[in-house]
Structures are given as C-alpha cells and as structure tokens.
Design an enzyme around this catalytic site. Structure first.
Site, PDB file in Angstrom:
ATOM      1  N   HIS A  27      -3.401  -3.885  -0.185  1.00  0.00           N
ATOM      2  CA  HIS A  27      -2.680  -2.852   0.566  1.00  0.00           C
ATOM      3  C   HIS A  27      -1.205  -2.744   0.168  1.00  0.00           C
ATOM      4  O   HIS A  27      -0.648  -3.640  -0.474  1.00  0.00           O
ATOM      5  CB  HIS A  27      -2.778  -3.162   2.064  1.00  0.00           C
ATOM      6  CG  HIS A  27      -2.169  -4.503   2.399  1.00  0.00           C
ATOM      7  ND1 HIS A  27      -0.821  -4.684   2.555  1.00  0.00           N
ATOM      8  CD2 HIS A  27      -2.737  -5.732   2.578  1.00  0.00           C
ATOM      9  CE1 HIS A  27      -0.569  -5.955   2.829  1.00  0.00           C
ATOM     10  NE2 HIS A  27      -1.721  -6.617   2.845  1.00  0.00           N
ATOM     11  N   GLU A 101      -8.248  -9.856   6.347  1.00  0.00           N
ATOM     12  CA  GLU A 101      -7.617 -11.053   5.780  1.00  0.00           C
ATOM     13  C   GLU A 101      -8.123 -12.306   6.494  1.00  0.00           C
ATOM     14  O   GLU A 101      -8.683 -12.239   7.602  1.00  0.00           O
ATOM     15  CB  GLU A 101      -6.096 -10.932   5.921  1.00  0.00           C
ATOM     16  CG  GLU A 101      -5.279 -12.075   5.345  1.00  0.00           C
ATOM     17  CD  GLU A 101      -5.505 -12.320   3.861  1.00  0.00           C
ATOM     18  OE1 GLU A 101      -6.553 -12.917   3.522  1.00  0.00           O
ATOM     19  OE2 GLU A 101      -4.633 -11.951   3.056  1.00  0.00           O
TER      20      GLU A 101
END
Length: 206
Positions: A27, A101
């Site tokens: 990202h 994550e």
C-alpha cells in the site's frame, strides 16, 4: 522503475498455461511508516503525495491484462486499491481479510527503540519469533497459513492485490525457502507470482 528478475520464466511455461498470476503491491506510505512505527492491524493516514507514487508503480503493469483487484480489509490498503482501480479501469474491489497485515498486538504504534526499552526484545523484524512471546501477537506460522489460504482462493487469471509489507515478506520468504531480510519491500513495490501446479516468484518490481 527497475525490474529485478527472481526466477527467470525459464521454466519454459507459456503464459497461457499459467492458471493464476498475482501482483502483490504494498500500500501507499502512511504516517506510521514515515515515523518508523510498527503498524500491524492498526491504521494511519496516507501521506500527501504517497498515492501518486503508488500509482506510478501501478502504471508500470497497467497493460498486463489485470482484470480483478483485491485488497486487505485495512483502510490504507483499501484507499490504495481504490486509486489503483481507477488507473486500471476496474469498477469493483474485492476485500479479503486474510491479506491483512500480521497482528502485532502490544507492539503496534511503537518504534523499535520503544519496543526494545519496554519489552527487552533485541531482534525486531516482521518474521521474528521472539515477538510472539508477547500477548496478542499472531504467530508467524498462523500468519503465513492465513496469507496462503487467501492466495489459493483468488480466481484464475491476473489479479492485483493491494496488501502489506508483512504479507509480501511472508510470501517471499516461504517461496524462496529462506529467512531473507535484506530484500526490503517498500511502499509501492510489487511482488509478481505465477501459479500452475505450485506458486513461483516471477519478479520484483521496484
């Protein structure tokens, strides 16, 4: 933008034989990335100008026939995926929390120095087993299993996946059969995978 080849497609597979091709992208850079804080499942705002840098990576693969875009369920990834979808002309983003994550529990939001001072852990990196001594930290094997479960569920064809540095690390280390830490996945870096019978690393795009 440089491209380094990890496994030359010297396995002589024709592209038409590849069942799945996945472009894993870290990202856009966030405030916590910038301040060197461990983010995990916590979130923070994307830095000004960071989306533009991410999109320069996406533009390097916009002609590769990507027809679906997936994202983790964390805000920074979703915002990055929405911007990428505009570049690729895709109308839908599919969310899959298996690409979140690694859950870093009590470490989240802290710098390396703060973690060393508070918890006395010396060797700090995303693959570390030492951090699992702390409450609420997701075990590395569980994390890897979760990520690969998500990969297996992706559709055939070419898919863009906006995810996190730890996810790229989990995939890279597992497929390269190493505990490599020298290869750094910066925001906007792309790890390209192919799957026929098994997953292979094709290349890293930086």
């Amino acid at each position: 933008m440089g491209i380094s080849t990890m496994h030359k497609a010297e396995d002589l597979r024709r592209s038409s034989d590849i069942m799945k091709k996945v472009y894993l992208v870290r990202h856009a850079k966030t405030i916590m990335n910038y301040t060197n804080r461990w983010q995990g499942r916590s979130d923070s705002d994307i830095l000004p100008g960071a989306i533009e840098k991410l999109l320069s990576s996406i533009k390097s693969i916009e002609n590769e026939g990507i027809n679906k875009i997936y994202s983790s369920c964390i805000g920074r990834a979703i915002k990055s995926a929405a911007a990428a979808a505009n570049v690729l002309g895709l109308n839908s983003i599919f969310l899959d929390c298996r690409f979140n994550e690694r859950d870093l529990g009590l470490l989240e939001g802290k710098t390396v120095d703060e973690i060393r001072t508070k918890f006395g852990i010396e060797f700090l990196y995303i693959t570390s087993r030492d951090i699992e001594k702390l409450p609420y930290v997701e075990s590395w094997p569980d994390f890897v299993s979760r990520v690969f479960s998500g990969l297996e569920s992706l559709p055939d064809g070419r898919t863009l996946l906006i995810t996190h540095g730890g996810v790229l690390r989990a995939v890279y280390n597992t497929l390269s059969h190493s505990d490599e830490r020298r290869v750094i996945f910066d925001n906007g870096d792309i790890l390209v995978l192919n799957k026929t019978d098994s997953w292979d690393i094709e290349r890293i795009i930086k």
